[in-house]
Design a protein around this motif. Structure first.
Motif, short mmCIF file in Angstrom:
data_model
loop_
_atom_site.label_atom_id
_atom_site.label_comp_id
_atom_site.label_asym_id
_atom_site.label_seq_id
_atom_site.Cartn_x
_atom_site.Cartn_y
_atom_site.Cartn_z
N ASP A 34 -20.87 -32.45 -5.65
CA ASP A 34 -19.45 -32.66 -5.91
C ASP A 34 -19.17 -32.68 -7.41
OD1 ASP A 34 -18.17 -33.25 -3.17
OD2 ASP A 34 -19.92 -34.58 -3.17
N PHE A 35 -20.15 -33.16 -8.19
CA PHE A 35 -19.93 -33.25 -9.63
C PHE A 35 -20.18 -31.93 -10.35
CE2 PHE A 35 -19.84 -37.62 -8.45
CZ PHE A 35 -18.84 -38.12 -9.27
N LEU A 36 -20.66 -30.92 -9.62
CA LEU A 36 -20.63 -29.58 -10.19
C LEU A 36 -19.19 -29.09 -10.22
CD1 LEU A 36 -23.73 -27.92 -8.48
CD2 LEU A 36 -23.60 -29.20 -10.64
N ILE A 37 -18.39 -29.51 -9.24
CA ILE A 37 -16.95 -29.18 -9.23
C ILE A 37 -16.22 -30.01 -10.28
CG2 ILE A 37 -14.84 -29.21 -7.83
CD1 ILE A 37 -16.68 -28.95 -5.34
N PHE A 38 -16.38 -31.33 -10.19
CA PHE A 38 -15.71 -32.20 -11.16
C PHE A 38 -16.18 -31.90 -12.58
CE2 PHE A 38 -15.70 -35.46 -7.50
CZ PHE A 38 -14.42 -35.08 -7.08
N GLY A 39 -17.48 -31.67 -12.74
CA GLY A 39 -18.05 -31.45 -14.08
C GLY A 39 -17.47 -30.23 -14.77
N LYS A 40 -17.20 -29.18 -14.00
CA LYS A 40 -16.59 -27.98 -14.57
C LYS A 40 -15.23 -28.31 -15.16
CE LYS A 40 -15.01 -23.34 -13.20
NZ LYS A 40 -13.55 -23.55 -13.35
N TRP A 41 -14.45 -29.12 -14.44
CA TRP A 41 -13.13 -29.50 -14.96
C TRP A 41 -13.27 -30.42 -16.17
CZ3 TRP A 41 -11.56 -30.93 -9.30
CH2 TRP A 41 -11.29 -29.75 -8.59
N MET A 42 -14.23 -31.32 -16.14
CA MET A 42 -14.45 -32.22 -17.27
C MET A 42 -14.78 -31.43 -18.54
SD MET A 42 -16.70 -35.12 -15.27
CE MET A 42 -15.97 -36.09 -13.94
N LYS A 43 -15.65 -30.44 -18.39
CA LYS A 43 -16.02 -29.60 -19.53
C LYS A 43 -14.79 -28.86 -20.07
CE LYS A 43 -18.99 -25.75 -20.91
NZ LYS A 43 -19.96 -24.73 -20.45
N GLU A 44 -13.99 -28.29 -19.17
CA GLU A 44 -12.80 -27.56 -19.60
C GLU A 44 -11.82 -28.45 -20.34
OE1 GLU A 44 -12.73 -24.34 -15.88
OE2 GLU A 44 -11.35 -26.05 -15.89
N GLN A 45 -11.81 -29.74 -20.01
CA GLN A 45 -10.87 -30.67 -20.64
C GLN A 45 -11.40 -31.26 -21.96
OE1 GLN A 45 -9.85 -32.97 -16.75
NE2 GLN A 45 -8.16 -33.28 -18.18
N GLY A 46 -12.60 -30.93 -22.34
CA GLY A 46 -13.10 -31.39 -23.62
C GLY A 46 -14.06 -32.56 -23.57
N ILE A 47 -14.59 -32.89 -22.39
CA ILE A 47 -15.68 -33.87 -22.33
C ILE A 47 -16.92 -33.24 -22.96
CG2 ILE A 47 -17.22 -35.13 -20.78
CD1 ILE A 47 -14.45 -36.37 -21.03
N ASP A 48 -17.58 -33.98 -23.83
CA ASP A 48 -18.75 -33.45 -24.53
C ASP A 48 -20.05 -33.72 -23.80
OD1 ASP A 48 -17.43 -32.48 -27.01
OD2 ASP A 48 -16.90 -34.60 -27.23
N LEU A 49 -20.13 -34.84 -23.10
CA LEU A 49 -21.38 -35.22 -22.45
C LEU A 49 -21.08 -36.03 -21.20
CD1 LEU A 49 -24.66 -36.45 -24.09
CD2 LEU A 49 -23.60 -37.87 -22.31
N ILE A 50 -21.76 -35.72 -20.11
CA ILE A 50 -21.64 -36.47 -18.86
C ILE A 50 -22.86 -37.38 -18.74
CG2 ILE A 50 -21.48 -36.37 -16.35
CD1 ILE A 50 -20.05 -33.70 -16.62
N ASP A 51 -22.60 -38.66 -18.64
CA ASP A 51 -23.59 -39.72 -18.56
C ASP A 51 -23.83 -39.97 -17.06
OD1 ASP A 51 -24.91 -42.16 -18.58
OD2 ASP A 51 -23.41 -43.22 -19.74
N CYS A 52 -25.01 -39.59 -16.57
CA CYS A 52 -25.23 -39.47 -15.13
C CYS A 52 -25.93 -40.68 -14.53
CB CYS A 52 -26.03 -38.21 -14.83
SG CYS A 52 -25.22 -36.69 -15.38
N SER A 53 -25.14 -41.63 -14.07
CA SER A 53 -25.65 -42.77 -13.33
C SER A 53 -25.40 -42.53 -11.85
CB SER A 53 -24.97 -44.05 -13.83
OG SER A 53 -25.58 -45.20 -13.28
N SER A 54 -25.45 -43.59 -11.02
CA SER A 54 -25.20 -43.41 -9.59
C SER A 54 -24.89 -44.76 -8.95
CB SER A 54 -26.42 -42.78 -8.90
OG SER A 54 -27.54 -43.66 -8.93
N GLY A 55 -24.35 -44.70 -7.72
CA GLY A 55 -24.15 -45.89 -6.92
C GLY A 55 -22.94 -46.72 -7.32
N GLY A 56 -22.80 -47.85 -6.61
CA GLY A 56 -21.75 -48.81 -6.89
C GLY A 56 -20.57 -48.76 -5.96
N MET A 57 -20.52 -47.74 -5.09
CA MET A 57 -19.36 -47.63 -4.20
C MET A 57 -19.48 -48.55 -2.99
SD MET A 57 -16.43 -46.37 -3.99
CE MET A 57 -16.59 -45.37 -5.46
#
Length: 358
Positions: A229-252
């Motif tokens: 799912d974050f391959l989809i979200f990540g593409k949008w994040m990159k397009e919006q100018g996010i420089d780095l995605i900090d990849c943790s998990s869990g918590g939901m």
């Protein structure tokens, strides 16, 4: 050839190595969300200890955004002075200062203020039912993130990170587990991402420096988000100018996750490769050799060290010893001593490297 101690430049900001202290709640602020002496000692020690980037704990963008009592905040201008003094401390010790901004959402624990969420679904069966945000309420949250970015700039932070992980508010919107909305903020990937898109846009309009975003790459729950799912979200994040995605998990959800060294690294590697964006790796990174392998083999661009750095403020030097790599050390900790140093022409820290290793 080791890579962990190579400098890295992100959006014009140079970090002395690839080691970051991960954001971790300390619950040691004042009742009105301001920093205390503890924070100067705690974060200053990790900066002195050699980390290239020191992240503060999550700073709440609204009074009802605290993860727990004693959290620090960035929701009013009165908090800027203390944060600025803290970034001055971190900078004086040679590190860059990072501010992670977020909102606890339905996990806000204090009964005197309402908790909010995308949908009126409690975190656990024992938790209170949060208020489902109206569109007007969402507008207020977005504005709170925007003004937090302005305050972070005034406090002289080097890096800003949007907390979109661990079951907190923005993560709740992204996850089908917590988001049951039927309007434009729920349902499809695009709709669940809408508030994150708005937050990134308003922050990017105010913040020109390095912008990170922390994700929970998997919910560990049937029907929840997965790394794909974050391959989809990540593409949008990159397009919006996010420089780095900090990849943790869990918590939901309150479930026990089997953790082991590097257990979250595959998500960072996947997103880095498939999205073409810098990533940060977290999760039981314990040794220098382990951290260096992650960087050297292109699995992530930085490592964020949490529990090990709580145990050892000088974890960067410990990692250098593990890798048998000389690194600059504070002059006061060399054979010369600070008194001698004060009586001599200034020496760059690197000049002492050959004398003291690790």
């Amino acid at each position: 050839m080791t890579k962990l101690f190579d400098p890295i430049v992100i959006r014009g900001v140079e970090f002395r190595n690839r080691i970051a202290m991960s954001p971790m709640c300390m619950h040691s602020g004042t009742l009105d969300g301001k920093v205390t002496t503890f924070h100067h000692v705690h974060y200053g020690a990790r900066a002195l200890g050699g980390a290239g980037l020191v992240f503060l704990e999550t700073t709440a963008v609204m009074p009802n955004g605290l993860i727990g009592p004693g959290d620090i905040g960035i929701w009013n201008d009165g908090q800027i002075e203390g944060l600025k003094a803290l970034t001055d401390t971190i900078h004086a010790m040679g590190a860059k200062a990072g501010c992670q901004i977020g909102h606890a959402g339905r996990q806000f624990p204090i009964e005197t203020l309402p908790s909010i969420a995308p949908s009126a679904i409690p975190f656990t069966t024992e938790s209170r039912v949060p208020e489902a945000l109206t569109v007007e309420g969402i507008d207020k949250v977005v504005e709170a993130f925007r003004t937090a970015a302005i305050r972070a700039k005034a406090a002289n932070f080097d890096v800003l990170e949007i907390h979109t992980a661990h079951g907190y508010l923005l993560n709740e919107f992204l996850s089908p587990i917590a988001n049951h909305r039927t309007d434009e903020y729920g349902g499809s990937h695009e709709n669940r991402y809408r508030i994150v898109r708005r937050v990134i846009d308003v922050i990017r309009a105010e913040w020109k420096g390095p912008l990170f975003l922390r994700i929970s790459s998997t919910d560990y729950v049937e029907g929840g988000n997965r790394p794909e799912d974050f391959l989809i979200f990540g593409k949008w994040m990159k397009e919006q100018g996010i420089d780095l995605i900090d990849c943790s998990s869990g918590g939901m959800a309150m479930i026990k996750v089997e953790s082991y060294p590097n257990y979250q690294v595959p998500a960072a590697e996947l997103i880095r490769r498939e999205v073409g964006i810098m990533t940060g790796a977290v999760g039981l990174i314990e040794t220098g050799r382990q951290a260096d392998e992650i960087i050297r083999n292109g699995r992530a661009d930085i490592v964020l060290v949490g529990r090990e750095m709580l145990k050892d403020p000088f974890w960067a030097r410990t990692a250098a010893d593990d890798l048998q790599t000389p690194i600059p050390v504070p002059a006061q900790y060399t054979r010369y001593g600070s008194a001698w140093q004060r009586s001599q022409p200034a020496l760059p820290m690197a000049a002492l490297t050959d004398t003291v290793v690790g």
